[in-house]
Each structure stands twice: as structure tokens, then as C-alpha cells.
Design a protein around this motif. Structure first.
Motif, mmCIF file in Angstrom:
data_model
loop_
_atom_site.group_PDB
_atom_site.id
_atom_site.type_symbol
_atom_site.label_atom_id
_atom_site.label_comp_id
_atom_site.label_asym_id
_atom_site.label_seq_id
_atom_site.Cartn_x
_atom_site.Cartn_y
_atom_site.Cartn_z
ATOM 1 N N SER A 70 45.721 3.701 -23.317
ATOM 2 C CA SER A 70 45.489 2.645 -22.453
ATOM 3 C C SER A 70 44.735 3.097 -21.470
ATOM 4 O O SER A 70 43.917 1.934 -20.800
ATOM 5 C CB SER A 70 46.733 2.003 -21.974
ATOM 6 O OG SER A 70 47.055 2.051 -20.415
ATOM 7 N N PRO A 73 38.614 4.935 -20.391
ATOM 8 C CA PRO A 73 37.678 3.795 -20.127
ATOM 9 C C PRO A 73 36.843 3.309 -21.564
ATOM 10 O O PRO A 73 36.257 2.388 -21.590
ATOM 11 C CB PRO A 73 36.958 4.375 -19.125
ATOM 12 C CG PRO A 73 37.052 5.874 -19.144
ATOM 13 C CD PRO A 73 38.559 5.860 -19.772
ATOM 14 N N VAL A 74 36.639 4.380 -22.254
ATOM 15 C CA VAL A 74 35.831 4.172 -23.445
ATOM 16 C C VAL A 74 36.626 4.065 -25.000
ATOM 17 O O VAL A 74 35.848 4.135 -25.923
ATOM 18 C CB VAL A 74 34.785 5.269 -23.561
ATOM 19 C CG1 VAL A 74 33.851 5.230 -22.207
ATOM 20 C CG2 VAL A 74 35.481 6.819 -23.579
ATOM 21 N N ARG A 91 32.877 9.431 -28.311
ATOM 22 C CA ARG A 91 32.936 8.405 -27.350
ATOM 23 C C ARG A 91 33.196 9.005 -25.918
ATOM 24 O O ARG A 91 32.964 8.417 -24.733
ATOM 25 C CB ARG A 91 33.963 7.316 -27.889
ATOM 26 C CG ARG A 91 33.694 6.706 -29.048
ATOM 27 C CD ARG A 91 34.987 5.652 -29.256
ATOM 28 N NE ARG A 91 34.703 4.690 -28.467
ATOM 29 C CZ ARG A 91 34.575 3.497 -29.242
ATOM 30 N NH1 ARG A 91 34.187 3.331 -30.397
ATOM 31 N NH2 ARG A 91 34.397 2.397 -28.613
ATOM 32 N N ASN B 107 27.415 11.088 -20.729
ATOM 33 C CA ASN B 107 28.016 10.104 -21.514
ATOM 34 C C ASN B 107 28.565 8.860 -20.517
ATOM 35 O O ASN B 107 29.269 7.995 -20.896
ATOM 36 C CB ASN B 107 29.210 10.424 -22.279
ATOM 37 C CG ASN B 107 28.912 10.986 -23.604
ATOM 38 O OD1 ASN B 107 27.744 10.978 -24.046
ATOM 39 N ND2 ASN B 107 29.555 11.436 -24.270
ATOM 40 N N HIS B 110 28.649 5.307 -21.305
ATOM 41 C CA HIS B 110 29.448 4.918 -22.473
ATOM 42 C C HIS B 110 30.105 3.599 -22.255
ATOM 43 O O HIS B 110 30.446 2.501 -22.961
ATOM 44 C CB HIS B 110 30.244 5.914 -23.017
ATOM 45 C CG HIS B 110 29.702 6.770 -23.804
ATOM 46 N ND1 HIS B 110 30.295 7.691 -24.797
ATOM 47 C CD2 HIS B 110 28.261 6.891 -24.401
ATOM 48 C CE1 HIS B 110 29.246 8.411 -25.678
ATOM 49 N NE2 HIS B 110 28.306 7.953 -25.426
ATOM 50 N N PRO B 111 30.728 3.401 -20.806
ATOM 51 C CA PRO B 111 31.549 2.205 -20.651
ATOM 52 C C PRO B 111 30.812 0.822 -20.784
ATOM 53 O O PRO B 111 31.400 -0.268 -21.252
ATOM 54 C CB PRO B 111 32.231 2.290 -19.418
ATOM 55 C CG PRO B 111 32.104 3.743 -19.170
ATOM 56 C CD PRO B 111 31.132 4.210 -19.984
ATOM 57 N N MET B 114 31.179 0.804 -24.760
ATOM 58 C CA MET B 114 32.356 1.232 -25.512
ATOM 59 C C MET B 114 33.361 0.611 -24.610
ATOM 60 O O MET B 114 33.803 1.336 -23.616
ATOM 61 C CB MET B 114 32.553 2.556 -25.553
ATOM 62 C CG MET B 114 31.436 3.050 -26.514
ATOM 63 S SD MET B 114 31.599 4.925 -26.547
ATOM 64 C CE MET B 114 30.097 5.340 -27.500
ATOM 65 N N ARG B 115 34.246 -0.531 -24.585
ATOM 66 C CA ARG B 115 35.132 -1.317 -23.890
ATOM 67 C C ARG B 115 36.415 -0.879 -24.183
ATOM 68 O O ARG B 115 36.838 -0.965 -25.157
ATOM 69 C CB ARG B 115 34.550 -2.686 -23.759
ATOM 70 C CG ARG B 115 33.442 -2.910 -23.160
ATOM 71 C CD ARG B 115 32.803 -4.302 -23.857
ATOM 72 N NE ARG B 115 31.205 -4.195 -23.861
ATOM 73 C CZ ARG B 115 30.715 -4.783 -22.810
ATOM 74 N NH1 ARG B 115 31.406 -5.481 -21.636
ATOM 75 N NH2 ARG B 115 29.214 -4.824 -22.787
ATOM 76 N N ASN B 116 37.046 -0.829 -23.037
ATOM 77 C CA ASN B 116 38.672 -0.876 -23.101
ATOM 78 C C ASN B 116 39.092 -1.550 -21.826
ATOM 79 O O ASN B 116 39.511 -1.005 -21.047
ATOM 80 C CB ASN B 116 39.310 0.491 -23.250
ATOM 81 C CG ASN B 116 40.714 0.684 -23.306
ATOM 82 O OD1 ASN B 116 41.184 -0.633 -23.396
ATOM 83 N ND2 ASN B 116 41.474 1.699 -23.002
ATOM 84 N N SER B 119 41.860 -0.721 -19.461
ATOM 85 C CA SER B 119 41.923 0.677 -18.707
ATOM 86 C C SER B 119 41.365 0.434 -17.421
ATOM 87 O O SER B 119 40.499 -0.365 -17.116
ATOM 88 C CB SER B 119 40.914 1.483 -19.334
ATOM 89 O OG SER B 119 40.511 2.682 -18.290
ATOM 90 N N VAL B 120 42.158 0.846 -16.224
ATOM 91 C CA VAL B 120 41.913 0.548 -14.948
ATOM 92 C C VAL B 120 40.576 1.184 -14.658
ATOM 93 O O VAL B 120 39.699 0.872 -14.117
ATOM 94 C CB VAL B 120 42.830 1.176 -13.854
ATOM 95 C CG1 VAL B 120 42.757 0.681 -12.567
ATOM 96 C CG2 VAL B 120 44.417 0.650 -14.356
ATOM 97 N N MET B 121 40.386 2.451 -15.297
ATOM 98 C CA MET B 121 39.076 3.213 -15.174
ATOM 99 C C MET B 121 37.943 2.239 -15.561
ATOM 100 O O MET B 121 36.755 2.393 -14.804
ATOM 101 C CB MET B 121 39.201 4.605 -15.705
ATOM 102 C CG MET B 121 38.054 5.383 -15.649
ATOM 103 S SD MET B 121 37.830 6.781 -14.508
ATOM 104 C CE MET B 121 39.381 7.665 -14.819
ATOM 105 N N PHE B 122 38.095 1.634 -16.460
ATOM 106 C CA PHE B 122 36.933 1.122 -17.278
ATOM 107 C C PHE B 122 36.798 -0.087 -15.946
ATOM 108 O O PHE B 122 35.520 -0.203 -15.769
ATOM 109 C CB PHE B 122 37.517 0.224 -18.507
ATOM 110 C CG PHE B 122 36.429 -0.680 -18.984
ATOM 111 C CD1 PHE B 122 35.440 -0.325 -19.706
ATOM 112 C CD2 PHE B 122 36.830 -2.142 -18.786
ATOM 113 C CE1 PHE B 122 34.389 -1.281 -20.240
ATOM 114 C CE2 PHE B 122 36.008 -2.980 -19.408
ATOM 115 C CZ PHE B 122 34.747 -2.478 -20.192
ATOM 116 N N GLU B 123 37.687 -0.903 -15.479
ATOM 117 C CA GLU B 123 37.446 -1.924 -14.539
ATOM 118 C C GLU B 123 36.713 -1.317 -13.298
ATOM 119 O O GLU B 123 35.740 -1.811 -12.661
ATOM 120 C CB GLU B 123 38.620 -2.534 -14.403
ATOM 121 C CG GLU B 123 38.847 -3.870 -13.466
ATOM 122 C CD GLU B 123 39.274 -3.688 -12.102
ATOM 123 O OE1 GLU B 123 38.465 -4.427 -11.150
ATOM 124 O OE2 GLU B 123 40.016 -3.017 -11.769
#
Ligand code: SF4
Ligand code: SF4
Ligand code: SF4
Lengths: 266, 389
Positions: A70, A73-74, A91, B107, B110-111, B114-116, B119-123
């Protein structure tokens, strides 16, 4: 549909066949020195711990709703429908949030490599997908480590608890911990003795962040309208003034003069 | 003055040299040999200080642009530019620090593909990326003005308000999300710091620190560049700071009360000491000082308070990211010299870039506005001769 591993510590004889099989499966070095190591690491995905004649295995719990996947991020970590939580090194960018987030401290890092990977048991995902059991279950001579359908293994564990009153701690570890895991444990001594926390929440951990994250899409238009509205209100007076007077040149920053001063000096 | 300047120059070059060597160690040997991070403690000061504190210290940018452009508080206009400059430099340096911390820095993009979204880190990654873009647009007019490029200036001015609104939203999101990062570890983070309100606390304290940093910068630039903001502006900032800190303090107290943690505050432990240190620096002393009219009205008093607030919330971020996690990890983390050297070099670079920018770009409302334009040439060339001090 979902597969699981049931480890019954009372059947374990500390032969460490699972450790050896796991190392072979994952192409890791395994010798007496490694066998003596009593903690999971980037080169040892599962360990059999011993306290007197009591034993306990440690490996990735392959959570039903994994914190590690969860937070990534990737999406380098992913839960598969069959049960395993898998990792795609290409990734990964190495932020190590998965390691910080995992409630069991499972993911390990190749600290000494220049192109490091996260390392952990991935429940032999290729074997499981091919319909085989995990290498550790395959190697176990006593059936202490058993592979199967999660539902069936739960029923079996409940049966063992029911049939042998007093033999086990009355708890199937992994049934409800952090929303359930694909590794289930039975033991005759308290799980804390081997470092398994029994005070973990029954809610899947991703819920804790999702409760906040899920508000963001609502927040953006709301924030935009509120801020825009405040701007409109606070600038209303100027608009009125501008309509009454001949328009003046508006400069957002008052200090545009120096540059012009510069030019003139040249 | 001369001796003092060359002393700082010396310090700067020493820090840079140490930083360059540490950079070599980091990228030639890897994370293991260059840090004290471990499987038990995967995040150290590069995350706890460089990223968490870096983003927090840059919060003046969105606080002040919102106050001036949205709330239309015109008196604060003269300090918008220095805060935008700080914010812009801050975010650039945070990204640099991240390149050191990531195991595979190449890398970092990558976000993007490559999305999630769970993920808070992604945001955070997206918000920081977009906000840095917004900041560079907010910063651009300063450069464009310097070279008198009117066309692009006009375009940016036309979209300034939507840009500011976007910037404020993005800042609100990622400032608070840095707190959300830690919500996933209710069992790992010490109860002093783990609370569902973490995002709120991170956001409110970012505003407090944004204000404190503006006061701090104003005094710094008074010392080093002979330019200072007018006292009434700093006094006004002090007033707002008092209100923000009071709100934060009450919320923090109520949170501890409702989670039943108050009794823990008086049991001696490693965490207790550091918690009290944080509370004293960030809340108790600043509130005690700011409620005194004598302090609130003088530049010196406000300066001291601002420094305390900044130090206090730096302690807070380090407590959340390091102190609060040491207990569950079962290890003590002390950064290695390389970690410190790189952090110090990044801070030094920040100061140097800030100094350079204030010299070459119209950042501060310069006195030349009130003085005849002719003598400026002299000032200009003198400034050039001190470049890099
Ligand atoms: S035990 Fe940790 S690493 Fe394994 S699936 Fe669960 S969260 Fe992920
Ligand atoms: S270290 Fe890799 S796998 Fe773990 S969260 Fe970061 S990107 Fe994902
Ligand atoms: S499931 Fe596979 S990877 Fe995991 S411990 Fe067993 S053998 Fe090792």
C-alpha cells in the motif's frame, strides 16, 4: 481461492530444511554460518528460531492487505490473488517506505550493493502460480509447515486447537492480525516469546492512511473555490475603485523599479 | 566585517569539501558504508531532517503568498519575494537530498508512469513536483524583471492568482501528507507522536514555521545585506504566529488528553525527555515570550522567538521520524559523519544560493527605491566583488 501456509510449531523439529530449501529456491548462499544466523536478512528470507525445545518460524506474513504494497509509491510490491506478496525490482526506486511500514519488520535491504533491492520471502509466487506448494512446505519432513487453501487451513487449525485443549496457545496467529495474513501460526508458547506482537490492530493498516488520502479528491475543488472566493471578496474593493477611476497600471510586485534603474544607469 | 566574511567563506568551503567527499563515498560505496541506516532503522536524517524539515522550513512560501494575494494583506507584500525564494531553494534542495537517500536515485521519475494512488509517498511526490513547478513560475518574474523581459512577465501576471491558489492547495496537501506518511505505523511510532491528527499537526506547524522563518530571514538579511523589513510587518507576523501556536498548542494538548497519554509525560524515559525538549522549544518558551508585549514589539525579541519556534519544530520532525521509532525498532540511530556532512553541505549551499540571489535579483524591497538611481551602479559592482561570500 487464496493460498496460505500453516506453520504448527509443535510439529517442528528444528531441522531447518525449510531454510535450506528457501535459500536454494531463491538462489541464496546457505552453509553452516548462514544456518546459525537467527534473524531474517537480505540473504535469509526465513529463519527457524529456537528457545529450548520450542521452535518458531519467521517469514513474510504475506498479509491480505499488505502495508508494504500500500505504501510503495511505484507499486513495486503487489498482492497477488493467489496470496503471495511479490516484488518487482525494476520498478523499485529504493525509498524504503515498505520497510518502515511493515508491521512485522520483514523487508530487508541490500545496503552494501550499488544497485540495491528490497529482499523478502515472496511465498514462492512462481511455484504457487504453477499450482505447486512453496519450497519450504515441500521440504518440511514433519508437516509442521503446510501449504494449502487459506480457508481449509483455518478450519484445520481450529480443529487442532479444539482437539488438543491445553496443548496450544488458544490463538491462530495471522487469522485477524492486521486484517489477516497468508501465513498462519500455531504455538504452544506465547507468540511474544519469539517477537510476534499480539497487540496488533485487526484493521488492515492501509486503512489508516486511506482514511486521509481518500478525502483529497473532495478537498481540491473545495479548497479551490474557498480560496478563489476569498480572493474575490478581498479584491472587490479595488475593482470598485478601478471602475470609478481611470485604470492604473497594476504591478503585483512593488520592486520592479531597480531593474529599470539598472538599465538607465547603463 | 572583512574578517567575518572570510571566516564564513572558510566555513562554506570546508563544508562543501566535506560534502563532496561524502558524496563520493555515498555513490561509490553505496548506502550501507555511507550511512548508519540498517534493516531495523531504514530512514535517518536524510528523510527526517533534509526532507521533513526542509519542506517545513520552506512553508513560508505558500503562507505569505496566500496572505498577500488571496487575503489581500498588502502590508506583507515586501516579504513575499524572500519567502518565495526560500521556498524555491528549499524544494530544490529537498529533491537533491532525496537523490542521496534513494537506493536507486535514477529511478526517481518512476512515480510519473508507475502509479500507486493508495501510497502517501506517491501523493507527496506528485504534490512536491507540481508545487516546485508552481514555485518556479512564482519565482520567474523576479528573474524576468531583472532582465526586463516584459512579454513572459505579462503572461505570468495574468495567471498569477490561479497559480497562487494551486500552490496553496498543493502545499496544504503535501505539508499535511508528510504527517500522513506515519499513520501507517500505529504500532511502531511512540504514542507521544502517533495520532490520527498527525496531518493536521504537520500542516499547522508548517504555517507556524513559515512565519517564524520569515521573521528569521528578515533579521538575517538585515545583518548581512543591510536590508531589513519594517518593524510593523514583523510585529504583525509575530501576532499571527502567537495565534497559530496557541491553536496548535491547544489541539496538541487535547489530543494527548483524549488519547490518555498525559500520564506518560511524567514517566522518565528517553522519549519523555525529547518530547519535553520539543514542547519547550516549540510551544512553552515561544508562547511565554510572545504574550509579553515587550518581546512582541521588538525586532530582537521576535528574532529569538522565531529561532526557538524553528528549532522546536525541527525537534518535532526529528522526534516523529527518529526518536519515536527507535523504541519499536530496538536500536538507537546516530547519523554517520557522511550523513551529517551531506546535510551540512546542502544547508550551506542553500545559504550561499540565497545570498547570491539576494545580490543579483530584486528580492528585497531595496532602499534604492527611495534613493536616487544613480549610486546603484557603485553598489552593484561592490556586490559583484563579494560574490560567493
Ligand atoms: S509481512 Fe510485511 S512485507 Fe510481508 S506482506 Fe505483510 S507488510 Fe508486506
Ligand atoms: S523501497 Fe522500493 S519496494 Fe519499497 S516502497 Fe520504496 S519503491 Fe516500493
Ligand atoms: S514461501 Fe518460499 S520464499 Fe517464502 S520462506 Fe518458504 S520457501 Fe522461502
Amino acid at each position: 481461492m487464496s493460498k496460505a501456509i500453516l506453520y504448527d510449531a509443535t510439529l517442528c523439529i528444528n531441522c531447518k530444511q525449510c531454510e535450506a530449501a528457501c535459500a536454494e529456491k531463491n538462489q541464496l548462499r546457505y552453509d553452516d554460518a548462514v544456518a546459525a544466523e537467527d534473524r531474517q536478512s537480505e540473504h535469509k528470507f526465513t529463519v527457524v528460531l529456537a528457545k529450548g525445545d520450542k521452535y518458531m518460524r519467521r517469514l513474510c506474513m504475506n498479509c491480505a492487505d499488505p502495508a508494504c504494497a500500500s505504501v510503495c509509491p511505484v507499486a513495486a510490491l503487489r498482492k497477488t490473488p493467489e496470496g503471495p506478496v511479490i516484488y518487482e525490482a525494476s520498478r523499485c526506486m529504493g525509498c524504503r517506505y515498505c520497510m518502515v511500514a511493515c508491521p512485522f519488520g520483514v523487508p530487508k535491504y541490500e545496503w552494501n550493493k550499488l544497485v540495491p533491492r528490497v529482499q523478502k520471502c515472496t511465498m514462492c509466487s512462481d511455484r504457487v502460480e504453477a499450482g505447486k506448494q512453496t519450497s519450504c512446505a515441500d521440504a518440511c519432513p514433519t508437516g509442521a509447515t503446510k501449504f494449502g487453501e487459506r480457508d481449509e487451513l483455518i478450519t484445520e487449525a481450529q480443529q487442532r486447537l479444539h482437539d488438543n485443549p491445553g496443548k496450544y496457545v488458544n490463538h491462530i496467529y495471522g487469522l485477524n492480525e492486521v486484517g489477516g495474513t497468508s501465513v498462519l501460526l500455531l504455538s504452544s508458547v506465547p507468540f511474544e516469546e519469539f517477537g510476534y506482537r499480539t497487540d496488533l490492530t485487526r484493521d488492515p493498516l492501509p486503512l489508516f492512511t486511506y482514511r486521509v488520502l481518500s478525502r483529497i479528491p473532495d478537498f481540491i475543488p473545495l479548497g479551490g473555490v474557498v480560496l478563489g472566493g476569498v480572493w474575490w471578496i478581498t479584491h472587490r474593493r479595488e475593482e470598485v475603485a478601478a471602475e470609478e477611476e481611470p485604470p492604473k497600471k497594476t504591478v503585483f510586485y512593488p520592486s520592479s523599479d531597480p531593474s529599470q534603474g539598472d538599465r538607465r544607469a547603463k | 566585517m572583512k574578517i567575518k566574511l572570510s571566516f564564513w567563506k572558510l566555513v562554506f568551503f570546508f563544508l562543501m569539501a566535506a560534502g563532496v567527499y561524502a558524496t563520493y563515498v555515498r555513490f561509490a560505496k553505496g548506502l550501507g558504508p555511507s550511512t548508519n541506516l540498517s534493516d531495523q532503522f531504514p530512514w535517518g536524517i536524510w528523510i527526517g531532517f533534509d526532507v521533513l524539515c526542509g519542506v517545513m522550513l520552506a512553508a513560508g512560501g505558500f503562507t505569505l503568498t496566500a496572505a498577500v494575494h488571496i487575503l489581500n494583506i498588502k502590508r506583507l507584500k515586501p516579504i513575499v519575494r524572500p519567502t518565495i525564494l526560500t521556498a524555491f531553494l528549499g524544494y530544490v534542495l529537498v529533491s537533491v537530498a532525496l537523490l542521496f537517500d534513494l537506493g536507486k536515485p535514477y529511478n526517481i521519475w518512476h512515480p510519473l508512469i508507475m502509479r500507486n494512488p493508495h501510497s502517501v509517498m506517491f501523493e507527496v511526490a506528485y504534490c512536491v513536483m507540481l508545487y516546485t513547478a508552481v514555485l518556479s513560475l512564482e519565482f520567474a518574474p523576479i528573474v524576468l524583471e531583472r532582465f526586463n523581459l516584459q512579454k513572459p512577465l505579462k503572461i505570468i501576471r495574468a495567471v498569477l492568482i490561479p497559480l497562487v491558489i494551486g500552490g496553496v492547495i498543493l502545499s496544504t496537501l503535501h505539508q499535511s501528507s508528510l504527517g500522513t506518511l506515519y499513520l501507517i505505523m500505529p504500532e511502531k511510532l511512540h504514542p507521544f507522536w502517533y495520532t490520527p491528527l498527525l496531518p493536521v499537526f504537520f500542516f499547522l506547524s508548517a504555517i507556524a514555521v513559515g512565519l517564524a522563518m520569515t521573521i528569521f530571514e528578515s533579521s538575517m538579511s538585515a545583518k548581512h545585506f543591510g536590508r531589513q523589513l519594517e518593524l510593523p510587518i514583523i510585529q504583525e507576523l509575530g501576532r499571527v504566529l502567537l495565534v497559530v501556536l496557541s491553536v496548535y498548542g491547544i489541539l496538541r494538548f487535547e489530543d494527548l488528553l483524549h488519547r490518555g497519554v498525559l500520564k506518560l509525560l511524567f514517566q522518565p524515559s528517553y522519549e519523555t525527555y525529547l518530547f519535553w525538549l520539543e514542547l519547550t522549544l516549540a510551544l512553552i518558551l515561544p508562547l511565554a515570550l510572545l504574550t509579553q508585549k515587550k518581546v512582541r514589539m521588538t525586532a530582537g525579541g521576535l528574532y529569538v522567538t522565531a529561532v526557538l519556534v524553528v528549532l522546536g519544530f525541527i525537534t518535532n520532525r526529528l522526534n516523529v521520524s527518529i526518536t519515536g521509532l527507535e523504541g519499536s525498532a530496538g536500536v538507537r540511530y546516530i547519523p554517520k559523519w557522511t550523513e551529517l556532512a551531506i546535510t551540512a553541505a546542502i544547508i550551506a549551499a542553500g545559504f550561499a544560493l540565497f545570498g547570491l540571489a539576494t545580490k543579483y535579483l530584486p528580492i528585497f524591497p531595496s532602499e534604492t527605491e527611495h534613493v536616487a538611481h544613480e549610486p546603484e551602479v557603485v553598489v552593484g559592482s561592490e556586490v559583484l566583488s563579494h560574490a560567493g561570500d
